[in-house]
Design a protein around this motif. Structure first.
Motif, PDB file in Angstrom:
ATOM      1  N   TYR A  19      -9.686   6.143  -8.161  1.00 59.11           N
ATOM      2  CA  TYR A  19      -9.031   5.420  -7.555  1.00 59.11           C
ATOM      3  C   TYR A  19      -8.756   5.447  -6.088  1.00 59.11           C
ATOM      4  O   TYR A  19      -9.620   4.863  -5.120  1.00 59.11           O
ATOM      5  CB  TYR A  19      -8.479   4.529  -8.096  1.00 59.11           C
ATOM      6  CG  TYR A  19      -6.963   3.036  -7.467  1.00 59.11           C
ATOM      7  CD1 TYR A  19      -8.146   2.856  -7.773  1.00 59.11           C
ATOM      8  CD2 TYR A  19      -6.419   3.673  -6.357  1.00 59.11           C
ATOM      9  CE1 TYR A  19      -7.203   1.145  -6.649  1.00 59.11           C
ATOM     10  CE2 TYR A  19      -5.894   2.653  -5.879  1.00 59.11           C
ATOM     11  CZ  TYR A  19      -6.739   0.945  -5.779  1.00 59.11           C
ATOM     12  OH  TYR A  19      -6.220   0.299  -5.432  1.00 59.11           O
ATOM     13  N   ALA A  20      -7.998   6.925  -5.884  1.00 61.33           N
ATOM     14  CA  ALA A  20      -8.248   7.331  -4.675  1.00 61.33           C
ATOM     15  C   ALA A  20      -9.176   7.085  -4.027  1.00 61.33           C
ATOM     16  O   ALA A  20      -9.374   6.620  -3.151  1.00 61.33           O
ATOM     17  CB  ALA A  20      -7.183   7.886  -4.186  1.00 61.33           C
ATOM     18  N   LEU A  80      -5.644   8.513  -0.585  1.00 63.59           N
ATOM     19  CA  LEU A  80      -5.083   7.286  -0.056  1.00 63.59           C
ATOM     20  C   LEU A  80      -4.991   5.955   0.399  1.00 63.59           C
ATOM     21  O   LEU A  80      -4.824   4.971   0.984  1.00 63.59           O
ATOM     22  CB  LEU A  80      -4.941   6.709  -1.404  1.00 63.59           C
ATOM     23  CG  LEU A  80      -4.120   5.584  -1.941  1.00 63.59           C
ATOM     24  CD1 LEU A  80      -6.177   4.099  -2.729  1.00 63.59           C
ATOM     25  CD2 LEU A  80      -3.933   5.250  -3.508  1.00 63.59           C
ATOM     26  N   HIS A 110       0.346  -1.150  -0.331  1.00 64.63           N
ATOM     27  CA  HIS A 110      -0.351   0.098   0.175  1.00 64.63           C
ATOM     28  C   HIS A 110       0.866   1.310  -0.215  1.00 64.63           C
ATOM     29  O   HIS A 110       0.644   2.266  -0.639  1.00 64.63           O
ATOM     30  CB  HIS A 110      -1.195   0.368   0.777  1.00 64.63           C
ATOM     31  CG  HIS A 110      -2.438  -1.042   0.850  1.00 64.63           C
ATOM     32  ND1 HIS A 110      -2.965  -1.292   2.345  1.00 64.63           N
ATOM     33  CD2 HIS A 110      -2.477  -1.634   0.105  1.00 64.63           C
ATOM     34  CE1 HIS A 110      -3.933  -1.858   1.758  1.00 64.63           C
ATOM     35  NE2 HIS A 110      -3.643  -2.615   0.258  1.00 64.63           N
ATOM     36  N   VAL A 120       1.579   4.572  -2.922  1.00 63.05           N
ATOM     37  CA  VAL A 120       1.209   5.737  -2.435  1.00 63.05           C
ATOM     38  C   VAL A 120       1.952   6.994  -2.899  1.00 63.05           C
ATOM     39  O   VAL A 120       2.175   7.907  -4.191  1.00 63.05           O
ATOM     40  CB  VAL A 120       0.731   6.115  -1.095  1.00 63.05           C
ATOM     41  CG1 VAL A 120       0.516   7.708  -0.743  1.00 63.05           C
ATOM     42  CG2 VAL A 120      -0.807   5.401  -0.337  1.00 63.05           C
ATOM     43  N   TYR A 122      -5.927   3.534   3.316  1.00 65.39           N
ATOM     44  CA  TYR A 122      -5.610   2.035   3.522  1.00 65.39           C
ATOM     45  C   TYR A 122      -5.850   1.563   4.972  1.00 65.39           C
ATOM     46  O   TYR A 122      -5.387   0.144   5.140  1.00 65.39           O
ATOM     47  CB  TYR A 122      -4.019   2.229   2.956  1.00 65.39           C
ATOM     48  CG  TYR A 122      -3.857   1.885   1.239  1.00 65.39           C
ATOM     49  CD1 TYR A 122      -5.003   1.095   0.405  1.00 65.39           C
ATOM     50  CD2 TYR A 122      -3.006   2.474   0.424  1.00 65.39           C
ATOM     51  CE1 TYR A 122      -4.862   0.728  -0.829  1.00 65.39           C
ATOM     52  CE2 TYR A 122      -3.223   1.725  -0.781  1.00 65.39           C
ATOM     53  CZ  TYR A 122      -4.057   1.030  -1.489  1.00 65.39           C
ATOM     54  OH  TYR A 122      -4.554   0.937  -2.441  1.00 65.39           O
ATOM     55  N   HIS A 173     -11.491   3.944  -3.417  1.00 66.62           N
ATOM     56  CA  HIS A 173     -10.930   3.116  -2.023  1.00 66.62           C
ATOM     57  C   HIS A 173     -11.333   4.539  -1.222  1.00 66.62           C
ATOM     58  O   HIS A 173     -12.286   3.812  -0.352  1.00 66.62           O
ATOM     59  CB  HIS A 173      -9.685   3.108  -2.189  1.00 66.62           C
ATOM     60  CG  HIS A 173      -8.845   2.012  -2.165  1.00 66.62           C
ATOM     61  ND1 HIS A 173      -9.341   0.333  -2.353  1.00 66.62           N
ATOM     62  CD2 HIS A 173      -8.516   1.785  -0.534  1.00 66.62           C
ATOM     63  CE1 HIS A 173      -8.394  -0.177  -1.443  1.00 66.62           C
ATOM     64  NE2 HIS A 173      -7.979   0.695  -0.383  1.00 66.62           N
TER      65      HIS A 173
END
Length: 87
Positions: free
Chosen positions: A23-24, A66, A2, A6, A70, A27
């Protein structure tokens, strides 16, 4: 892994930043929720000027978002693991 994602987001070519930002954002929606400040700020930044490439501030905001997503995901997994070990 992860942390590597980043880090890659922080150095991604400018033309890939919008896709990686979304995408971030997706998520973050999954693990932080839509009402949290980071996903809301990132969504606004990505939609602002949709036909121009995001600015460098958006890149850092996407990386921070992001990273937070995570961390939230890892906390969720830890809770599930501790619950299954309890039984």
């Amino acid at each position: 892994m992860h942390e590597a994602e980043v880090a890659l987001l922080r150095v991604a070519p400018r033309e890939e930043l919008r896709n990686k930002g979304f995408y971030a954002l997706s998520h973050a929606w999954l693990h932080l929720g839509r009402n949290e400040e980071l996903p809301q700020r990132l969504e606004a930044a990505l939609h602002r000027g949709a036909d121009v490439e995001p600015d460098p501030g958006t890149r850092e905001l996407a990386a921070i978002t992001l990273h937070a997503a995570y961390q939230a995901e890892e906390a969720e997994r830890a809770r599930v693991r501790s619950f299954t070990q309890w039984w």
